[in-house]
Design a protein around this motif. Structure first.
Motif, PDB file in Angstrom:
ATOM      1  N   THR A  50       5.771 -29.891  35.731  1.00  0.00           N
ATOM      2  CA  THR A  50       5.826 -28.237  36.158  1.00  0.00           C
ATOM      3  C   THR A  50       4.577 -27.884  36.772  1.00  0.00           C
ATOM      4  O   THR A  50       4.332 -26.933  37.150  1.00  0.00           O
ATOM      5  CB  THR A  50       6.306 -27.435  34.897  1.00  0.00           C
ATOM      6  OG1 THR A  50       5.361 -27.596  33.845  1.00  0.00           O
ATOM      7  CG2 THR A  50       7.726 -27.787  34.393  1.00  0.00           C
ATOM      8  N   GLY A  51       3.447 -28.712  36.165  1.00  0.00           N
ATOM      9  CA  GLY A  51       2.068 -28.284  36.521  1.00  0.00           C
ATOM     10  C   GLY A  51       1.754 -27.586  35.460  1.00  0.00           C
ATOM     11  O   GLY A  51       0.399 -27.078  35.526  1.00  0.00           O
ATOM     12  N   HIS A  52       2.332 -26.829  34.445  1.00  0.00           N
ATOM     13  CA  HIS A  52       1.889 -26.123  33.420  1.00  0.00           C
ATOM     14  C   HIS A  52       1.466 -27.088  32.400  1.00  0.00           C
ATOM     15  O   HIS A  52       2.051 -27.363  31.476  1.00  0.00           O
ATOM     16  CB  HIS A  52       2.923 -25.134  33.003  1.00  0.00           C
ATOM     17  CG  HIS A  52       3.240 -24.221  33.922  1.00  0.00           C
ATOM     18  ND1 HIS A  52       2.520 -22.981  34.186  1.00  0.00           N
ATOM     19  CD2 HIS A  52       4.278 -23.965  34.692  1.00  0.00           C
ATOM     20  CE1 HIS A  52       3.104 -22.295  35.093  1.00  0.00           C
ATOM     21  NE2 HIS A  52       4.346 -22.836  35.196  1.00  0.00           N
ATOM     22  N   PHE A  53      -0.047 -27.183  32.497  1.00  0.00           N
ATOM     23  CA  PHE A  53      -0.571 -28.277  31.469  1.00  0.00           C
ATOM     24  C   PHE A  53      -0.588 -27.557  30.169  1.00  0.00           C
ATOM     25  O   PHE A  53      -0.971 -26.319  29.825  1.00  0.00           O
ATOM     26  CB  PHE A  53      -1.947 -28.424  31.739  1.00  0.00           C
ATOM     27  CG  PHE A  53      -2.057 -29.344  33.061  1.00  0.00           C
ATOM     28  CD1 PHE A  53      -1.376 -29.910  33.883  1.00  0.00           C
ATOM     29  CD2 PHE A  53      -3.247 -28.997  33.830  1.00  0.00           C
ATOM     30  CE1 PHE A  53      -1.295 -30.417  35.054  1.00  0.00           C
ATOM     31  CE2 PHE A  53      -3.646 -29.454  35.184  1.00  0.00           C
ATOM     32  CZ  PHE A  53      -2.401 -30.271  35.768  1.00  0.00           C
ATOM     33  N   PRO A  54       0.135 -28.248  29.042  1.00  0.00           N
ATOM     34  CA  PRO A  54       0.232 -27.651  27.694  1.00  0.00           C
ATOM     35  C   PRO A  54      -1.080 -27.773  26.828  1.00  0.00           C
ATOM     36  O   PRO A  54      -1.107 -27.127  25.827  1.00  0.00           O
ATOM     37  CB  PRO A  54       1.219 -28.640  27.151  1.00  0.00           C
ATOM     38  CG  PRO A  54       1.191 -29.959  27.834  1.00  0.00           C
ATOM     39  CD  PRO A  54       0.740 -29.509  29.077  1.00  0.00           C
ATOM     40  N   HIS A  55      -2.076 -28.537  27.458  1.00  0.00           N
ATOM     41  CA  HIS A  55      -3.445 -28.494  26.654  1.00  0.00           C
ATOM     42  C   HIS A  55      -4.313 -29.130  27.948  1.00  0.00           C
ATOM     43  O   HIS A  55      -3.980 -29.377  28.902  1.00  0.00           O
ATOM     44  CB  HIS A  55      -3.458 -29.449  25.596  1.00  0.00           C
ATOM     45  CG  HIS A  55      -2.753 -31.056  25.945  1.00  0.00           C
ATOM     46  ND1 HIS A  55      -3.828 -31.877  26.649  1.00  0.00           N
ATOM     47  CD2 HIS A  55      -1.672 -31.460  25.565  1.00  0.00           C
ATOM     48  CE1 HIS A  55      -2.960 -32.950  26.764  1.00  0.00           C
ATOM     49  NE2 HIS A  55      -1.740 -32.891  26.212  1.00  0.00           N
ATOM     50  N   ASN A  56      -5.619 -28.850  27.370  1.00  0.00           N
ATOM     51  CA  ASN A  56      -6.601 -29.575  28.337  1.00  0.00           C
ATOM     52  C   ASN A  56      -6.139 -30.835  28.851  1.00  0.00           C
ATOM     53  O   ASN A  56      -6.063 -31.921  28.091  1.00  0.00           O
ATOM     54  CB  ASN A  56      -8.081 -29.679  27.588  1.00  0.00           C
ATOM     55  CG  ASN A  56      -9.195 -29.820  28.739  1.00  0.00           C
ATOM     56  OD1 ASN A  56      -9.015 -30.938  29.218  1.00  0.00           O
ATOM     57  ND2 ASN A  56     -10.183 -28.934  28.777  1.00  0.00           N
ATOM     58  N   PRO A  57      -6.107 -30.978  30.212  1.00  0.00           N
ATOM     59  CA  PRO A  57      -5.451 -32.405  30.759  1.00  0.00           C
ATOM     60  C   PRO A  57      -6.503 -33.579  30.601  1.00  0.00           C
ATOM     61  O   PRO A  57      -6.125 -34.675  30.840  1.00  0.00           O
ATOM     62  CB  PRO A  57      -5.202 -32.077  32.202  1.00  0.00           C
ATOM     63  CG  PRO A  57      -6.187 -31.042  32.565  1.00  0.00           C
ATOM     64  CD  PRO A  57      -6.501 -30.030  31.345  1.00  0.00           C
ATOM     65  N   GLU A  58      -7.869 -33.327  29.862  1.00  0.00           N
ATOM     66  CA  GLU A  58      -8.604 -34.720  29.854  1.00  0.00           C
ATOM     67  C   GLU A  58      -8.223 -35.232  28.613  1.00  0.00           C
ATOM     68  O   GLU A  58      -7.993 -34.496  27.565  1.00  0.00           O
ATOM     69  CB  GLU A  58      -9.936 -34.207  29.795  1.00  0.00           C
ATOM     70  CG  GLU A  58     -11.025 -35.519  29.774  1.00  0.00           C
ATOM     71  CD  GLU A  58     -12.330 -35.193  30.212  1.00  0.00           C
ATOM     72  OE1 GLU A  58     -13.162 -35.911  30.535  1.00  0.00           O
ATOM     73  OE2 GLU A  58     -12.785 -34.000  30.120  1.00  0.00           O
ATOM     74  N   PRO A  59      -7.887 -36.556  28.593  1.00  0.00           N
ATOM     75  CA  PRO A  59      -7.119 -37.539  27.503  1.00  0.00           C
ATOM     76  C   PRO A  59      -8.192 -37.518  26.399  1.00  0.00           C
ATOM     77  O   PRO A  59      -8.751 -38.873  26.159  1.00  0.00           O
ATOM     78  CB  PRO A  59      -6.542 -38.439  27.889  1.00  0.00           C
ATOM     79  CG  PRO A  59      -7.476 -38.882  29.469  1.00  0.00           C
ATOM     80  CD  PRO A  59      -7.776 -37.409  29.702  1.00  0.00           C
ATOM     81  N   LEU A  60      -8.805 -36.681  25.755  1.00  0.00           N
ATOM     82  CA  LEU A  60      -9.719 -36.635  24.574  1.00  0.00           C
ATOM     83  C   LEU A  60      -9.144 -36.482  23.285  1.00  0.00           C
ATOM     84  O   LEU A  60      -8.037 -35.495  23.441  1.00  0.00           O
ATOM     85  CB  LEU A  60     -10.957 -35.863  25.136  1.00  0.00           C
ATOM     86  CG  LEU A  60     -11.854 -36.025  26.302  1.00  0.00           C
ATOM     87  CD1 LEU A  60     -13.064 -35.332  26.453  1.00  0.00           C
ATOM     88  CD2 LEU A  60     -12.129 -37.421  26.337  1.00  0.00           C
TER      89      LEU A  60
END
Length: 462
Positions: A217-227
């Motif tokens: 959907t493009g609604h990122f559920p969290h900051n999209p950087e995989p940290l």
């Protein structure tokens, strides 16, 4: 709001004023500059460009602008629509295209988007080519085609499946071996195209998939950087589901991180270490990562009697060094796997398959695998740039202060100590100085970073 123009493309926030943000006008201008360069560079009367995008909210708008601009220049477009960065990279040579554009801002939040530019090999442009495109965009010296010479649009939404087929063809990937292992894996696709591609790959390999945030959907559920600080949900779900491990990708699927079976991070720096361990165990050769990546790759390479070398930060620099040293695997410590037997681009699908093969053949748990590798700890800090900060003077001063140590200045300043290192550089994508350190303990890495930050503040007078 921000617009960042660099040799690797144009990146910015949606909305606002032209030339200050990534507006429709800036998008068209930059796409036109790329198309104009391509017409001059390729020396061909009939040009073809592959275009694909991640699922971020502005993606469809940016895609329509880019595709229409290329068509207006008389360039034919293969439109992959929702795709991944490595999928577009693979599609360019398969389609015998003259270039490609990936519409993604990678790990940046939803308000960002970008145009990433590829050559006819499906690889990122070099510095000289990028500089020409920036100049063309500045001059706006474009010549659009007349009505009978407009380009065409061919839509092809099969390329994620084709990409998976290409992964399965790799000599070091055996689908039957993976299927027999009976893995159960949780996938966090950050509601972008990784939520399509990674589960499809895993299911093809007979892996049981638990989906988390896999609706594009493009609604990122969290900051999209995989940290680690962004991934609490998947860490909990891996334990709850008694999964073998978890997989996390960024929105355009060129960064790959694993979660151990105990819900702890495998460590994005160790994604490349694990994949290299598997590849080097099967094929003797060399490795490359960038200056900001962990020493663990060097250690594993030496263990397999290979030679490790470091490149300047940036995928194009790593690829250049890999070609020069005939490296059989390389990448970046942010979870980017480059495996030339597939293609010269960071690819989370390839990395996932290699990791599955390693686990299937080694047996044991992912936690046990992680514990078997050399243990290093990193600290990643940053200082916001301001007009008062003379970054070049700061870097020169730091370099002089540590001249009795091993110092590299090919990309900012990296200082190697006996059991630790620090790397300072200007970011290519954000207005910051990055300060990366690595040591044998987290406390030592953090302490070294704070020491360097303090020294920078003294030099800068802040």
């Amino acid at each position: 709001m921000t617009l960042i123009k660099s040799i690797s493309g144009i990146r910015g926030t949606i909305g606002g004023k032209p030339n200050e943000n990534l507006t429709p006008i800036d998008t068209v201008k930059f796409a036109a500059a790329y198309g104009t360069w391509l017409k001059e560079y390729s020396n061909s009367d009939s040009l073809k460009v592959v275009v694909g995008r991640d699922a971020r909210l502005s993606g469809e708008m940016i895609q329509n602008l880019v595709v229409s601009t290329l068509v207006g220049l008389g360039i034919d477009v293969i439109d992959l629509d929702l795709s991944t960065t490595p999928t577009v990279e693979i599609a360019v040579p398969l389609e015998k295209a003259h270039g490609g554009i990936i519409l993604t801002a990678s790990h940046n939040p939803k308000q960002w988007n970008a145009l990433k530019l590829l050559n006819e090999k499906g690889e990122f442009l070099d510095a000289a080519q990028g500089a020409i495109i920036l100049e063309l965009a500045e001059k706006e010296d474009f010549h659009f085609s007349e009505v009978d010479d407009l380009g065409t649009i061919t839509r092809n939404n099969a390329y994620i499946d084709i990409h998976i087929d290409e992964v399965l063809k790799l000599p070091l990937v055996n689908a039957d071996t993976i299927k027999k292992a009976g893995f159960k894996v949780v996938v966090d696709g950050v509601n972008s195209t990784g939520g399509i591609a990674i589960p499809k790959l895993l299911e093809t390999l007979g892996v049981e998939v638990i989906k988390l945030y896999c609706d594009p959907t493009g609604h990122f559920p969290h900051n999209p950087e995989p940290l680690k600080e962004h991934l609490g949900d998947i860490c909990e779900l891996v334990v709850k589901e008694k999964a073998d491990f978890g997989i996390v990708v960024d929105p355009d699927v060129d960064r790959l991180a694993f979660i151990c079976n105990d819900g702890e991070m495998f460590g994005e720096e160790y994604t490349l270490v694990a994949c290299a361990d598997y590849v080097l165990g099967k094929t003797k050769g060399n490795t490359v990562s960038n200056l900001s990546s962990s020493r663990a790759l060097r250690d594993i390479t030496i263990k397999h009697n290979g030679i490790y070398e470091a490149a300047a930060v940036g995928e194009v620099n790593v690829v250049k060094k890999m070609k020069a040293t005939n490296a059989i695997i390389g990448g970046e410590g942010n979870g980017g796997i480059i495996y030339p037997s597939s293609h010269y681009g960071r690819d989370s699908l390839v990395g996932t398959a290699l990791f599955l093969m390693l686990m299937a053949e080694k047996g044991g748990s992912v936690r046990e695998l992680r514990d078997s590798y050399p243990s290093y700890f990193m600290s990643k800090k940053k200082i916001q740039l301001t007009p008062a900060l003379d970054v070049d003077r700061i870097l020169v001063s730091i370099s002089e202060s540590y001249k009795d140590n091993e110092v590299s200045t090919i990309d900012g300043v990296k200082i190697d100590f006996e059991e630790s290192w620090v790397h300072l550089r200007k970011s290519n994508t954000e207005p910051i100085i990055r300060i990366y350190t690595e040591a044998k303990t987290q406390a030592e890495a953090d302490s070294l970073a704070e020491k360097i930050i303090s020294e920078i503040k003294v030099i800068a007078g802040i």
